[in-house]
Design a protein around this motif. Sequence first.
Motif, PDB file in Angstrom:
ATOM      1  N   SER A   7       6.184  14.877   0.999  1.00 40.07           N
ATOM      2  CA  SER A   7       5.936  14.103   2.207  1.00 40.07           C
ATOM      3  C   SER A   7       5.030  12.928   1.859  1.00 40.07           C
ATOM      4  O   SER A   7       4.447  12.894   0.772  1.00 40.07           O
ATOM      5  CB  SER A   7       5.289  14.958   3.300  1.00 40.07           C
ATOM      6  OG  SER A   7       4.042  15.457   2.851  1.00 40.07           O
ATOM      7  N   GLY A   8       4.940  11.976   2.786  1.00 43.47           N
ATOM      8  CA  GLY A   8       4.016  10.870   2.606  1.00 43.47           C
ATOM      9  C   GLY A   8       4.642   9.545   2.241  1.00 43.47           C
ATOM     10  O   GLY A   8       3.942   8.534   2.137  1.00 43.47           O
ATOM     11  N   GLY A   9       5.941   9.533   2.029  1.00 47.82           N
ATOM     12  CA  GLY A   9       6.597   8.274   1.693  1.00 47.82           C
ATOM     13  C   GLY A   9       6.648   7.342   2.888  1.00 47.82           C
ATOM     14  O   GLY A   9       6.317   7.714   4.011  1.00 47.82           O
ATOM     15  N   GLY A  10       7.055   6.113   2.625  1.00 49.20           N
ATOM     16  CA  GLY A  10       7.165   5.154   3.707  1.00 49.20           C
ATOM     17  C   GLY A  10       7.390   3.749   3.202  1.00 49.20           C
ATOM     18  O   GLY A  10       7.618   3.525   2.013  1.00 49.20           O
ATOM     19  N   LEU A  11       7.312   2.796   4.141  1.00 47.33           N
ATOM     20  CA  LEU A  11       7.484   1.378   3.831  1.00 47.33           C
ATOM     21  C   LEU A  11       6.113   0.702   3.870  1.00 47.33           C
ATOM     22  O   LEU A  11       5.417   0.771   4.890  1.00 47.33           O
ATOM     23  CB  LEU A  11       8.418   0.740   4.852  1.00 47.33           C
ATOM     24  CG  LEU A  11       8.552  -0.788   4.805  1.00 47.33           C
ATOM     25  CD1 LEU A  11       9.149  -1.231   3.480  1.00 47.33           C
ATOM     26  CD2 LEU A  11       9.395  -1.275   5.973  1.00 47.33           C
ATOM     27  N   VAL A  12       5.726   0.091   2.767  1.00 47.70           N
ATOM     28  CA  VAL A  12       4.439  -0.592   2.685  1.00 47.70           C
ATOM     29  C   VAL A  12       4.634  -1.955   2.027  1.00 47.70           C
ATOM     30  O   VAL A  12       5.701  -2.242   1.491  1.00 47.70           O
ATOM     31  CB  VAL A  12       3.412   0.223   1.874  1.00 47.70           C
ATOM     32  CG1 VAL A  12       3.106   1.555   2.544  1.00 47.70           C
ATOM     33  CG2 VAL A  12       3.899   0.440   0.446  1.00 47.70           C
ATOM     34  N   GLN A  13       3.583  -2.753   2.071  1.00 47.64           N
ATOM     35  CA  GLN A  13       3.616  -4.051   1.417  1.00 47.64           C
ATOM     36  C   GLN A  13       2.983  -3.959   0.034  1.00 47.64           C
ATOM     37  O   GLN A  13       2.189  -3.050  -0.249  1.00 47.64           O
ATOM     38  CB  GLN A  13       2.873  -5.072   2.264  1.00 47.64           C
ATOM     39  CG  GLN A  13       3.556  -5.377   3.588  1.00 47.64           C
ATOM     40  CD  GLN A  13       2.867  -6.492   4.351  1.00 47.64           C
ATOM     41  OE1 GLN A  13       1.669  -6.704   4.193  1.00 47.64           O
ATOM     42  NE2 GLN A  13       3.624  -7.200   5.168  1.00 47.64           N
ATOM     43  N   ALA A  14       3.335  -4.904  -0.805  1.00 47.88           N
ATOM     44  CA  ALA A  14       2.757  -4.961  -2.140  1.00 47.88           C
ATOM     45  C   ALA A  14       1.234  -5.005  -2.033  1.00 47.88           C
ATOM     46  O   ALA A  14       0.683  -5.724  -1.193  1.00 47.88           O
ATOM     47  CB  ALA A  14       3.273  -6.173  -2.891  1.00 47.88           C
ATOM     48  N   GLY A  15       0.576  -4.210  -2.880  1.00 48.11           N
ATOM     49  CA  GLY A  15      -0.873  -4.122  -2.864  1.00 48.11           C
ATOM     50  C   GLY A  15      -1.420  -2.980  -2.024  1.00 48.11           C
ATOM     51  O   GLY A  15      -2.606  -2.638  -2.141  1.00 48.11           O
ATOM     52  N   ASP A  16      -0.585  -2.414  -1.180  1.00 45.45           N
ATOM     53  CA  ASP A  16      -1.019  -1.295  -0.331  1.00 45.45           C
ATOM     54  C   ASP A  16      -1.089   0.007  -1.130  1.00 45.45           C
ATOM     55  O   ASP A  16      -0.718   0.058  -2.311  1.00 45.45           O
ATOM     56  CB  ASP A  16      -0.058  -1.120   0.848  1.00 45.45           C
ATOM     57  CG  ASP A  16      -0.229  -2.192   1.897  1.00 45.45           C
ATOM     58  OD1 ASP A  16       0.623  -2.266   2.810  1.00 45.45           O
ATOM     59  OD2 ASP A  16      -1.212  -2.978   1.807  1.00 45.45           O
ATOM     60  N   SER A  17      -1.537   1.047  -0.447  1.00 46.48           N
ATOM     61  CA  SER A  17      -1.656   2.376  -1.048  1.00 46.48           C
ATOM     62  C   SER A  17      -0.871   3.395  -0.226  1.00 46.48           C
ATOM     63  O   SER A  17      -0.666   3.218   0.978  1.00 46.48           O
ATOM     64  CB  SER A  17      -3.117   2.814  -1.116  1.00 46.48           C
ATOM     65  OG  SER A  17      -3.874   1.945  -1.918  1.00 46.48           O
ATOM     66  N   LEU A  18      -0.455   4.447  -0.904  1.00 48.07           N
ATOM     67  CA  LEU A  18       0.191   5.594  -0.271  1.00 48.07           C
ATOM     68  C   LEU A  18      -0.244   6.839  -1.008  1.00 48.07           C
ATOM     69  O   LEU A  18      -0.533   6.778  -2.221  1.00 48.07           O
ATOM     70  CB  LEU A  18       1.720   5.495  -0.347  1.00 48.07           C
ATOM     71  CG  LEU A  18       2.509   4.762   0.721  1.00 48.07           C
ATOM     72  CD1 LEU A  18       3.998   4.784   0.371  1.00 48.07           C
ATOM     73  CD2 LEU A  18       2.268   5.353   2.098  1.00 48.07           C
ATOM     74  N   ARG A  19      -0.281   7.953  -0.285  1.00 52.81           N
ATOM     75  CA  ARG A  19      -0.521   9.229  -0.948  1.00 52.81           C
ATOM     76  C   ARG A  19       0.638  10.156  -0.638  1.00 52.81           C
ATOM     77  O   ARG A  19       0.898  10.477   0.528  1.00 52.81           O
ATOM     78  CB  ARG A  19      -1.829   9.872  -0.497  1.00 52.81           C
ATOM     79  CG  ARG A  19      -2.171  11.085  -1.350  1.00 52.81           C
ATOM     80  CD  ARG A  19      -3.518  11.688  -1.018  1.00 52.81           C
ATOM     81  NE  ARG A  19      -3.476  12.554   0.158  1.00 52.81           N
ATOM     82  CZ  ARG A  19      -4.341  13.537   0.382  1.00 52.81           C
ATOM     83  NH1 ARG A  19      -5.315  13.758  -0.473  1.00 52.81           N
ATOM     84  NH2 ARG A  19      -4.246  14.258   1.475  1.00 52.81           N
ATOM     85  N   LEU A  20       1.304  10.585  -1.684  1.00 53.63           N
ATOM     86  CA  LEU A  20       2.374  11.554  -1.551  1.00 53.63           C
ATOM     87  C   LEU A  20       1.811  12.963  -1.714  1.00 53.63           C
ATOM     88  O   LEU A  20       0.876  13.180  -2.489  1.00 53.63           O
ATOM     89  CB  LEU A  20       3.455  11.318  -2.600  1.00 53.63           C
ATOM     90  CG  LEU A  20       4.081   9.918  -2.642  1.00 53.63           C
ATOM     91  CD1 LEU A  20       5.188   9.880  -3.696  1.00 53.63           C
ATOM     92  CD2 LEU A  20       4.599   9.498  -1.292  1.00 53.63           C
ATOM     93  N   SER A  21       2.416  13.887  -0.985  1.00 49.40           N
ATOM     94  CA  SER A  21       2.031  15.290  -1.099  1.00 49.40           C
ATOM     95  C   SER A  21       3.258  16.122  -1.417  1.00 49.40           C
ATOM     96  O   SER A  21       4.377  15.781  -1.014  1.00 49.40           O
ATOM     97  CB  SER A  21       1.422  15.794   0.210  1.00 49.40           C
ATOM     98  OG  SER A  21       0.265  15.071   0.548  1.00 49.40           O
ATOM     99  N   CYS A  22       3.031  17.193  -2.132  1.00 50.63           N
ATOM    100  CA  CYS A  22       4.102  18.136  -2.447  1.00 50.63           C
ATOM    101  C   CYS A  22       3.559  19.536  -2.188  1.00 50.63           C
ATOM    102  O   CYS A  22       2.667  20.000  -2.914  1.00 50.63           O
ATOM    103  CB  CYS A  22       4.539  17.981  -3.891  1.00 50.63           C
ATOM    104  SG  CYS A  22       5.716  19.231  -4.449  1.00 50.63           S
ATOM    105  N   ALA A  23       4.076  20.154  -1.162  1.00 48.69           N
ATOM    106  CA  ALA A  23       3.644  21.506  -0.807  1.00 48.69           C
ATOM    107  C   ALA A  23       4.590  22.508  -1.445  1.00 48.69           C
ATOM    108  O   ALA A  23       5.806  22.429  -1.282  1.00 48.69           O
ATOM    109  CB  ALA A  23       3.643  21.666   0.703  1.00 48.69           C
ATOM    110  N   ALA A  24       4.008  23.436  -2.173  1.00 47.28           N
ATOM    111  CA  ALA A  24       4.798  24.440  -2.876  1.00 47.28           C
ATOM    112  C   ALA A  24       4.613  25.805  -2.238  1.00 47.28           C
ATOM    113  O   ALA A  24       3.495  26.194  -1.898  1.00 47.28           O
ATOM    114  CB  ALA A  24       4.377  24.491  -4.337  1.00 47.28           C
ATOM    115  N   SER A  25       5.704  26.515  -2.078  1.00 47.86           N
ATOM    116  CA  SER A  25       5.624  27.870  -1.558  1.00 47.86           C
ATOM    117  C   SER A  25       5.480  28.828  -2.728  1.00 47.86           C
ATOM    118  O   SER A  25       5.930  28.547  -3.828  1.00 47.86           O
ATOM    119  CB  SER A  25       6.877  28.203  -0.762  1.00 47.86           C
ATOM    120  OG  SER A  25       8.018  28.168  -1.605  1.00 47.86           O
TER     121      SER A  25
END
Length: 120
Positions: A7-25
């Motif tokens: 989760s955590g993906g999306g549309l951003v502009q150059a220079g921005d930040s994002l944090r992706l997460s991966c939840a494992a069972s």
Amino acid sequence: QAQLVESGGGLVQAGDSLRLSCAASGDMKMYSMGWFRQAPGKEREFVAAVSWSAVTTYYADSVKGRFTISRAKNTVYLQMNSLKPEDTAVYYCAARLSFPSIAATDYNYWGQGTQVTVSS
């Protein structure tokens, strides 16, 4: 058998930040975790990996200094800073019951992927 959900993906502009997460069972102790990405028309490529103890990390040269992989209990994160248009791809989380690897073929379990799009 591990199940991974990104989760955590999306549309951003150059220079921005994002944090992706991966939840494992399940119990992820002893599992190394990796992030890979695949852009349209390109092969899946390694991004980052972390050992089960979080002591050892690997990064692709293209993201070194901008991305940080971390993990806490059953979740692995990918902090992405200073994003560039060339970072646009579907990002996949993966797990393997061994040392971290940069080879996608070494991983046994995969998530469904999350789209990251960076506009210029």
